[in-house]
Write a protein that holds these residues in place. Structure first.
Motif, PDB file in Angstrom:
ATOM      1  N   GLN A   1      -5.110  -2.338 -14.045  1.00  0.00           N
ATOM      2  CA  GLN A   1      -6.435  -2.576 -14.609  1.00  0.00           C
ATOM      3  C   GLN A   1      -6.546  -1.993 -16.012  1.00  0.00           C
ATOM      4  O   GLN A   1      -7.147  -2.591 -16.904  1.00  0.00           O
ATOM      5  CB  GLN A   1      -7.495  -1.968 -13.691  1.00  0.00           C
ATOM      6  CG  GLN A   1      -8.927  -2.244 -14.124  1.00  0.00           C
ATOM      7  CD  GLN A   1      -9.321  -3.689 -13.979  1.00  0.00           C
ATOM      8  OE1 GLN A   1      -8.660  -4.445 -13.292  1.00  0.00           O
ATOM      9  NE2 GLN A   1     -10.398  -4.086 -14.630  1.00  0.00           N
TER      10      GLN A   1
ATOM     11  N   ASN B   1       0.051  -7.314 -16.824  1.00  0.00           N
ATOM     12  CA  ASN B   1      -1.404  -7.208 -16.765  1.00  0.00           C
ATOM     13  C   ASN B   1      -2.021  -7.152 -18.157  1.00  0.00           C
ATOM     14  O   ASN B   1      -3.135  -7.638 -18.370  1.00  0.00           O
ATOM     15  CB  ASN B   1      -1.812  -5.973 -15.974  1.00  0.00           C
ATOM     16  CG  ASN B   1      -1.597  -6.151 -14.487  1.00  0.00           C
ATOM     17  OD1 ASN B   1      -0.575  -5.725 -13.960  1.00  0.00           O
ATOM     18  ND2 ASN B   1      -2.528  -6.790 -13.801  1.00  0.00           N
TER      19      ASN B   1
ATOM     20  N   ALA C   1      -4.809  -4.380 -18.335  1.00  0.00           N
ATOM     21  CA  ALA C   1      -5.596  -5.605 -18.504  1.00  0.00           C
ATOM     22  C   ALA C   1      -6.759  -5.365 -19.463  1.00  0.00           C
ATOM     23  O   ALA C   1      -7.058  -6.193 -20.333  1.00  0.00           O
ATOM     24  CB  ALA C   1      -6.104  -6.101 -17.157  1.00  0.00           C
TER      25      ALA C   1
ATOM     26  N   TRP D   1      -7.823  -3.792  -6.511  1.00  0.00           N
ATOM     27  CA  TRP D   1      -6.398  -4.117  -6.602  1.00  0.00           C
ATOM     28  C   TRP D   1      -5.566  -3.055  -5.899  1.00  0.00           C
ATOM     29  O   TRP D   1      -4.598  -3.371  -5.183  1.00  0.00           O
ATOM     30  CB  TRP D   1      -5.975  -4.208  -8.069  1.00  0.00           C
ATOM     31  CG  TRP D   1      -6.534  -5.377  -8.791  1.00  0.00           C
ATOM     32  CD1 TRP D   1      -7.507  -5.353  -9.761  1.00  0.00           C
ATOM     33  CD2 TRP D   1      -6.192  -6.755  -8.616  1.00  0.00           C
ATOM     34  NE1 TRP D   1      -7.776  -6.625 -10.188  1.00  0.00           N
ATOM     35  CE2 TRP D   1      -6.979  -7.510  -9.508  1.00  0.00           C
ATOM     36  CE3 TRP D   1      -5.289  -7.425  -7.789  1.00  0.00           C
ATOM     37  CZ2 TRP D   1      -6.898  -8.888  -9.599  1.00  0.00           C
ATOM     38  CZ3 TRP D   1      -5.208  -8.803  -7.886  1.00  0.00           C
ATOM     39  CH2 TRP D   1      -6.003  -9.511  -8.774  1.00  0.00           C
TER      40      TRP D   1
ATOM     41  N   VAL E   1      -5.561 -13.103  -4.237  1.00  0.00           N
ATOM     42  CA  VAL E   1      -5.656 -13.611  -5.606  1.00  0.00           C
ATOM     43  C   VAL E   1      -6.209 -15.029  -5.620  1.00  0.00           C
ATOM     44  O   VAL E   1      -7.025 -15.395  -6.478  1.00  0.00           O
ATOM     45  CB  VAL E   1      -4.279 -13.543  -6.305  1.00  0.00           C
ATOM     46  CG1 VAL E   1      -4.326 -14.221  -7.659  1.00  0.00           C
ATOM     47  CG2 VAL E   1      -3.842 -12.096  -6.461  1.00  0.00           C
TER      48      VAL E   1
ATOM     49  N   ALA F   1      -1.022 -10.936 -11.086  1.00  0.00           N
ATOM     50  CA  ALA F   1      -2.113 -10.230 -10.405  1.00  0.00           C
ATOM     51  C   ALA F   1      -1.787  -9.972  -8.946  1.00  0.00           C
ATOM     52  O   ALA F   1      -2.216  -8.963  -8.370  1.00  0.00           O
ATOM     53  CB  ALA F   1      -3.406 -11.033 -10.526  1.00  0.00           C
TER      54      ALA F   1
END
Length: 512
Positions: free
Chosen positions: A177, A52, A180, A420, A440, A153
């Motif tokens: 997250q 990520n 990311a 997510w 996704v 993802a």
């Protein structure tokens, strides 16, 4: 309707499928969770979420690169407005293809191997961009890194949810997250110092680190059970939870859940509410998440700041926004298992609505110099356009920066990580690999459409139009959260699956 119940999922109040009650039955009690050793679990989660980090890094790669390419002194690499739009959006098209591939990879190779496979197109994509001699190499590199991002993802949230226990699943579920966001922030920071080619070279580092670490990490015990490797699954659970814990009880619950869903999903089963309701909730959340405008905002962040003439340089504004995004997602990570999922989704959608509306109205009512006239009117006074654009030092020009910071903060606190997490929590095991890939796919096809049309819409109708549209979507997110989203805080995956299957509220009694 029982006052202890939350709002309904997709049906009318009183239907068999109710959102989880406040008092819910938990097969894994507080005492068991307290005895668990989480160090190895955290290590496995860290190895996975490096994918990520790479995803977030690659997603916003265009933010500092597009301005550099638009002024490039190499004719083959100097891009037009239309080419910049494709350079920004082709990543999301690759991500959609990656999500589609993950529908099959997750169930055949397993979650861990799917994540590892994504390293190949990612490394090749960065190599193409680092050595680009023409636009086609840049576009191919973006497509490949996007494909890798789509696979990770879809695979990483499922992997983390299946190796976690209810005590830390919310916190670990927000880690994808967080990483990311951290990847995006590192890209913005490096973009202040490194040329665009070296930014691509730097992107290879997390890819290689991830694949090395994952070589030593286990696969999901639920996946191993589904493949008939129960002895290995028990060993994995022992490694993750610690040898001195009652992991056999958790293993038996996992095995029973997998046995109930050992067969592949059929077309007829899709009509079963146990299957289609959680899938529909997850898909709609991913669709609405992207329609809120986060991807075009991140991809074209410096371009947006250039158009709104904020006080600081656009590249510094982008780095500030990246820092705010990281802090916000950290807040969500530590509050998700305490405050609950729904309250954060409400707060997130409300902040995004206010910020998008503020930015849209600011842009609409801020006078712009006309190409056909040398004068503009501001508050009834005639002024030169140069005075409106040459010195962006008035405090009012902070509004775009503050509004964007609030939008990113709101997104990172709820609709970023929680969509997510919920996807990995509520999807039934027998459909989890396919359904997560579908989520996704829908998500990144939506993102591709938005990033492709964003710049043409801005050029044709003005920058305020997309932000006002995003504000309307955020208002819809508030309604969707209240009507459709379940509260999964503190529930085990087996509880959630059993609840959707039977609709029995007694299953969800909370002993913690």
């Amino acid at each position: 309707m029982d006052t202890r119940m939350q709002d309904p999922l997709l049906g009318a109040p009183g239907s068999a499928y109710q959102t989880f009650p406040q008092q819910a039955a938990r097969p894994l009690d507080r005492e068991y969770i307290r005895t668990l050793q989480n160090k190895r679990l955290f290590l496995a989660a860290f190895a996975a979420v490096l994918g990520n980090f790479n995803f977030g890094y690659a997603l916003v790669y265009t933010s500092p690169v597009i301005p550099a390419l638009e002024t490039s002194n190499i004719p083959a690499l100097k891009i037009t407005h239309k080419e910049a739009s494709w350079f920004g959006s082709v990543f999301t098209l690759g991500a959609a293809a990656g999500g589609l591939s993950a529908m099959f990879l997750n169930d055949r190779l397993g979650r861990k191997l799917s994540i590892m496979v994504s390293a190949v197109p990612s490394a090749v994509g960065y190599a193409f961009m680092a050595g680009a001699q023409g636009l086609w190499m840049l576009l191919l590199g973006r497509l490949l890194t996007g494909y890798a991002g789509g696979v990770t993802a879809a695979s990483i949230p499922v992997y983390i949810s299946e190796i976690s226990h209810p005590g830390v699943r919310g916190t670990l579920g927000s880690c994808p997250q967080i990483m990311a966001v951290l990847g995006s922030l590192i890209l913005y920071a490096l973009g202040l110092k490194l040329p665009w080619r070296w930014l691509a070279v730097a992107g290879e580092v997390p890819v290689l680190t991830m694949i090395i670490l994952l070589c030593f990490m286990p696969d999901s015990p639920r996946f191993l059970i589904s493949k008939g490797k129960e002895d290995k699954a028990l060993q994995v659970l022992r490694w993750l939870r610690g040898p001195d814990t009652d992991f056999h009880r958790e293993f038996e619950q996992m095995r029973e859940s997998v046995w109930h869903q050992s067969k592949r999903i059929s077309c007829a089963e899709i009509r079963d509410p146990f299957i289609y309701k959680p899938i529909l909730i997850a898909v709609l959340m991913r669709f609405l998440q992207q329609l809120s405008g986060v991807t075009p905002t991140l991809v074209y962040l410096q371009t947006i700041f250039q158009s709104t003439s904020v006080i600081l340089k656009p590249e510094y504004d982008a780095a500030i926004v990246g820092g705010v995004r990281l802090v916000s997602v950290l807040i969500a990570a530590f509050s998700m298992d305490k405050a609950g999922r729904k309250i954060l989704l409400y707060l997130s959608a409300g902040i995004m609505l206010a910020s998008n509306l503020t930015l849209g109205l600011y842009i609409h009512y801020t006078p712009k110099p006309s190409h056909n006239s040398t004068l503009a009117v501001m508050n009834g006074t005639t002024v030169s356009p140069e005075s409106l654009t040459a010195e962006p030092s008035h405090y009012v020009t902070l509004i775009p920066l503050v509004a964007t910071m609030l939008f990113i903060m709101g997104y990172a606190m709820g609709w970023g990580p929680i969509t997510w997490l919920l996807m990995s929590e509520i999807l039934p095991l027998k459909a989890r690999g396919v359904a997560s890939g579908l989520c996704v796919l829908v998500s990144w096809l939506t993102a591709f459409a938005l990033t492709t049309v964003f710049l043409p819409v801005v050029q044709a109708f003005g920058l305020e139009v997309p932000f006002l549209f995003f504000a309307v979507i955020c208002a819809g997110n508030l309604i969707f959260t209240g009507c459709c989203v379940p509260e999964t805080k503190g529930r085990s995956l087996e509880q959630i699956e059993t609840f959707f299957r039977t609709g029995r509220r007694s299953i969800m009694r909370n002993h913690v």
